[in-house]
Write an enzyme that holds these catalytic residues in place. Structure first.
Site, PDB file in Angstrom:
ATOM      1  CD  GLU A  42      -2.405   1.095   2.879  1.00 47.05           C
ATOM      2  OE1 GLU A  42      -2.266   0.155   3.735  1.00 47.05           O
ATOM      3  OE2 GLU A  42      -3.572   1.906   3.194  1.00 47.05           O
ATOM      4  CE  LYS A 111      -7.346   1.440   3.690  1.00 51.41           C
ATOM      5  NZ  LYS A 111      -5.878   1.548   4.415  1.00 51.41           N
ATOM      6  CB  CYS A 144      -4.466  -2.073   4.348  1.00 56.78           C
ATOM      7  SG  CYS A 144      -3.809  -2.006   5.939  1.00 56.78           S
TER       8      CYS A 144
END
Lengths: 279, 279
Positions: A42, A111, A144
């Protein structure tokens, strides 16, 4: 079998050029070694511990930036999945991941679930994780903290993903001795209950005082960790991703066929969340 | 703090009287030791490896049977949760679990997801797992294979459960050396992502050639196993079940508040399952 490499790198805060050089070196090493799917962490091009929106804006790039295209050029026929700070057409900055192939940028994902102080500097995404249909399998991308929402990991599996490829930056958290990181336990379970593979590419190093989990793991469709990084910081595994398409467990059991969707749709009509998984 | 005891028993196939005596002895031992929530395994009154429907019918009891009421009488002020073969008013037999307190039978749950050959002898339930509001916390009940469906474990958490109490009969499956049973990994993740406790009470012994996992575990709201059975076959833990009501992880993160239900509701409209988590 498809060879997956996850490079557990340590980006330099705010140094796009140095980080790009690091990523390209990682890609080239994997290509020389026969990898077909290559993951980097990331926000690998920028670092993670941003202090201000201005800092993020100073290193954010558009979703079609040449830096990302260059990943695909370096990868030959392989696919590269990694994170970057995306400057949107709307002027907002997103914590994004790109899937890049020889033809160029195949998908960009923003995200959906922002962790902690990310909320102060990024705008959350509004679109489902892309599921990219490739010659080696259908690859879903998430980032994540997204992985901690079973709504999302289950949904991509039900939509046909064979592999979840996930760049991460897991801050180091305490855990009981002998246990795997909780984040990895969550991924083992997500893989197991939906019979798909998961590759998460974490980071290492110390950045502005923050230590990292270094929890990079490749997990097979039975939910077992089959690779973590060796001394070179790379986790490597050979997986047949199409095994994820068989959801049977016994002659009479199927992980998807045994679901009770008509029951799930109205489990707790009297509760605050009348449809718990979607409302 | 609430004391939870899970008795990893070995029922005798088709012997209601012997199994009832074994359960009552377990309950009395736990009460003497201060337990407030007492679990015994799935189908503890009958055994599991039924060959025919006729065999199940020979030991199935109604949901208000005196055998179950007697659990509550033996338990003093404690709650007992355990499994039995339920003969329904409709003549069908269900793989059920009862929650029994001093006032009598508080709830009965019929297993929604039948594992393997259970499908040949039981009828699946049609109702959501009950969530019983007690003086020590809100207790959801589900059974064994149910736990492998994140739709269900997430739903009871969102509906307000503090603890999932789950009688199980896990057949022994191979696993890599050093790993916990996959079923326990799934529960650790389910507890962690939704911040609630889970107590699963498995069985032991060998029954008609079947070995069992003996995977009994009590898992706290952070997803860590805090108790497995000692030499006496009992897993014991003291948990503050109300800790499950705080879903915050940092000042800026909340496991439930960070969900994106408006996104989940329409993740993959083009896929076969247009609303993957409910359809």
């Amino acid at each position: 079998m498809t060879r997956i490499d996850c490079h557990q790198l340590a980006p330099t805060m705010l140094d796009l050029a140095a980080n790009q050089a690091m990523v390209l070196a990682a890609i080239r090493a994997s290509v020389a070694d026969g990898a077909e799917i290559i993951l980097v962490p990331e926000l690998v091009l920028t670092g993670y511990m941003f202090a201000t929106v201005e800092e993020v804006l100073s290193v954010a790039i558009p979703a079609d930036d040449p830096l990302l295209v260059e990943w695909g050029t370096a990868a030959g026929g392989a696919l590269v999945i990694g994170g970057f700070a995306e400057l949107g057409d709307d002027g907002n900055v997103y914590n994004s991941a790109a899937v890049v192939g020889p033809e160029g940028i195949l998908a960009v994902y923003r995200k959906l679930h922002l962790w902690d102080r990310e909320k102060l500097v990024f705008t959350p995404g509004e679109q489902a994780p892309p599921i990219v249909d490739t010659s080696v399998g259908r690859i879903a991308v998430m980032i994540c903290y997204d992985l901690e929402f079973p709504e999302l990991t289950r949904a991509v599996a039900l939509a046909g993903a064979d592999l979840i490829a996930a760049p991460t930056n897991w801050p180091l958290m305490p855990r009981p001795e002998g246990e795997r990181p909780a984040e990895v336990v969550i991924l083992m379970a997500a893989a197991r209950v939906s019979h798909l593979a998961i590759a998460c590419c974490d980071r290492t190093g110390v950045e502005r005082g923050q230590d990292w989990m270094a929890g990079t793991s490749i997990i097979n469709e039975n939910g077992w960790v089959v690779a973590i990084p060796g001394p070179d910081g790379v986790a490597r595994a050979d997986l047949d991703l199409t095994l994820a398409r068989d959801k049977t467990m016994t002659d009479l059991c199927d992980a998807f066929g045994d679901r009770r969707p008509e029951i799930y749709a109205n489990l707790y009509p009297g509760s605050v969340r009348s449809d718990p998984l979607t409302a």
